[in-house]
Write an enzyme that holds these catalytic residues in place. Structure first.
Site, PDB file in Angstrom:
ATOM      1  N   ARG B  20      11.359   4.104   6.485  1.00  0.00           N
ATOM      2  CA  ARG B  20      10.170   4.654   7.268  1.00  0.00           C
ATOM      3  C   ARG B  20       8.953   3.672   7.465  1.00  0.00           C
ATOM      4  O   ARG B  20       8.853   2.695   6.965  1.00  0.00           O
ATOM      5  CB  ARG B  20       9.842   5.782   6.234  1.00  0.00           C
ATOM      6  N   CYS B  21       8.090   3.853   8.552  1.00  0.00           N
ATOM      7  CA  CYS B  21       7.015   3.246   8.860  1.00  0.00           C
ATOM      8  C   CYS B  21       6.100   2.895   7.668  1.00  0.00           C
ATOM      9  O   CYS B  21       6.025   3.976   6.750  1.00  0.00           O
ATOM     10  CB  CYS B  21       6.125   3.837  10.103  1.00  0.00           C
ATOM     11  N   PRO B  22       5.407   1.801   7.285  1.00  0.00           N
ATOM     12  CA  PRO B  22       5.612   0.785   8.218  1.00  0.00           C
ATOM     13  C   PRO B  22       6.615  -0.243   7.844  1.00  0.00           C
ATOM     14  O   PRO B  22       6.447  -1.284   8.219  1.00  0.00           O
ATOM     15  CB  PRO B  22       4.049   0.069   7.727  1.00  0.00           C
TER      16      PRO B  22
END
Lengths: 385, 83
Positions: B20-22
């Site tokens: 998942r981001c980042p």
């Protein structure tokens, strides 16, 4: 530790509006449609609230309706334009950064209809302003009967070119719905619109949708009951909410300009402080913007971790990063602007009357930012990348 | 090099699927800093934020974003490095 409120998008209430709300629980609880004394008193109070809001917006009271919320009023504004258009068409043109209460039903309508382009999302520039050439082109497509544009974006603050946008809708008689839910009470009241939508929360009031349909605009709600809110709602508002909304408007009217000037300067400080942090982009128009809204994104930072780290220092901020939303989708506004969506922090300054120490709170945020971002980067082991 | 990096075109691949981001952008940046010979890097990601953050990273770092391509359950984002 004192809490520092830097996320005023949903309140809190102006303190005098709060007193009015409590007092109105006794005086204005009744259904304004009732014929007994209590009902008549509630109806008179509701009339008074409507007059205050209408005067503030520079319109006539019958043009103003109260709806349960800003998003409800936004959706209703478009529904009424589309229904009145009848068989002339059903196509809607909106900017790509409109409120989800516009975009989600618009996309759903397009998906159900035969014409795949029944809902056109017009791109925006890097700063979030609608591309006027694309706006003009989208309006020329046959069957276009509605246009929607915000006065200013509530996430990044950028103002939209309403005058120019309406100069393009007017010749074809396409009503322009203007979403002022983020700006009313904080910025000049827009004048270039056919249907205007507000939310009392933006001026220190309670959640209450305001729908203004300018006289002469082709607008009709399918389920209208003529006796309720001038045919634009299915239920009369709860009168205490309308009174609190009107009170908040009156309380903030006198100081509105000076409050906005100070907020503009405070946001300028946040913009400078954030820009000074390595790999941090402040987004949105630096000048042509709402006075009290700013957002920025830091590379290699987890937005959720950043909000959490600031919260532990007493600083309440919002974020448009995917990891801070329940859907794991980043802010559609940041995405449409082509800016970084992770590591995002959004500040919505409260009115000084709501938060007298806001200048001190902004100073605390500016002071905390570099170290907090560095610490979050340190935890992720990304320093120096 | 990770995964299928040694393709005929000597393609450099960062596999950030499921992250998942980042993280996809962080892994891209880390790869680029540790592989000075790379000229073109492909990032595989499932996170929807990568579609916006990888082009934004390219812009901030002066690289060229060469587009994303849906491959089944993930997207392959190509980056042309300016070195």
């Amino acid at each position: 530790m004192r809490r520092r409120l830097l996320d005023a998008a949903s309140g809190p209430l102006h303190p005098v509006a709060q007193q009015t709300l409590v007092a109105a629980l006794d005086a204005g609880w009744a259904d304004p449609a009732r014929l007994h004394a209590e009902g008549r008193r509630a109806a008179a109070l509701l009339d008074r609230a409507r007059e205050v809001v209408a005067a503030g917006l520079g319109v006539r009271p019958p043009e103003v309706s109260f709806l349960p919320s800003g998003p409800t009023a936004l959706a209703r504004a478009v529904d009424g334009v589309l229904y009145a258009a009848g068989r002339r068409g059903a196509r809607t043109v909106a900017s790509a950064v409109e409120h989800s209460a516009i975009l989600v039903p618009g996309r759903a309508r397009a998906a159900r209809s035969a014409g795949a382009d029944a809902f056109a999302e017009v791109p925006v520039s890097r700063t979030g302003a609608v591309e006027l050439d694309a706006w003009a082109e989208a309006l020329t497509v046959a069957g276009t009967v509605a246009a929607v544009l915000q006065a200013a974006n509530g996430e990044v603050g950028t103002r939209q070119p309403l005058e120019a946008a309406r100069a393009l809708t007017q010749p074809s008689g396409i009503p322009l719905v203007v979403d002022a839910t983020a700006s009313l009470g904080r910025d000049d009241v827009p004048t270039a619109w056919d249907v205007l939508v507000g939310d009392a929360r933006s001026w220190g009031g309670p959640p209450l949708g305001v729908l203004v349909v300018r006289e002469g605009t082709r607008w009709h709600w399918r389920d209208a009951r003529a006796d309720v809110e001038h045919g634009r709602a299915d239920v009369a508002p709860w009168v205490p909410l309308a009174l609190a909304a009107a009170e908040a408007w009156q309380q903030t009217a006198a100081s509105r300009q000076s409050d906005a000037q100070e907020a503009h300067m405070l946001v300028e400080r946040i913009r400078a402080a954030a820009s000074a942090v390595a790999d941090t982009e402040v987004v949105g128009d630096p000048v042509d913007r709402l006075p009290h809204v700013v957002t920025f994104s830091s590379l290699y930072v987890d937005g959720e971790a950043l909000v959490g780290a600031l919260d532990r220092q007493g600083l309440a901020v919002a974020s448009g990063s995917a990891c801070t939303s329940s859907t794991l989708e980043p802010s559609h506004v940041l995405a449409a602007m082509g800016t970084l969506t992770h590591g995002n922090v959004r500040v919505t300054l409260p009115l000084a009357a709501v938060s007298p120490d806001r200048a001190d709170d902004v100073a605390a945020l500016c002071y905390a930012l570099p170290g907090t971002i560095e610490a979050v980067r340190g935890e992720l082991g990304v320093a120096g990348l | 090099m990770t995964g299928a990096a040694d393709s005929a075109q000597d393609e450099h691949v960062v596999d950030a699927r499921g992250k998942r981001c980042p993280l996809p952008v962080i892994e891209l940046a880390r790869y680029v800093s540790t592989h000075p010979q790379a000229r073109r890097v492909v990032v595989l990601a499932t996170d929807p934020a990568a579609a916006h953050d990888i082009p934004a990273w390219c812009r901030m770092r002066g690289h060229d974003f060469a587009g994303g391509q849906q491959r089944g359950d993930h997207v392959a984002y190509a980056v042309e490095l300016a070195r």
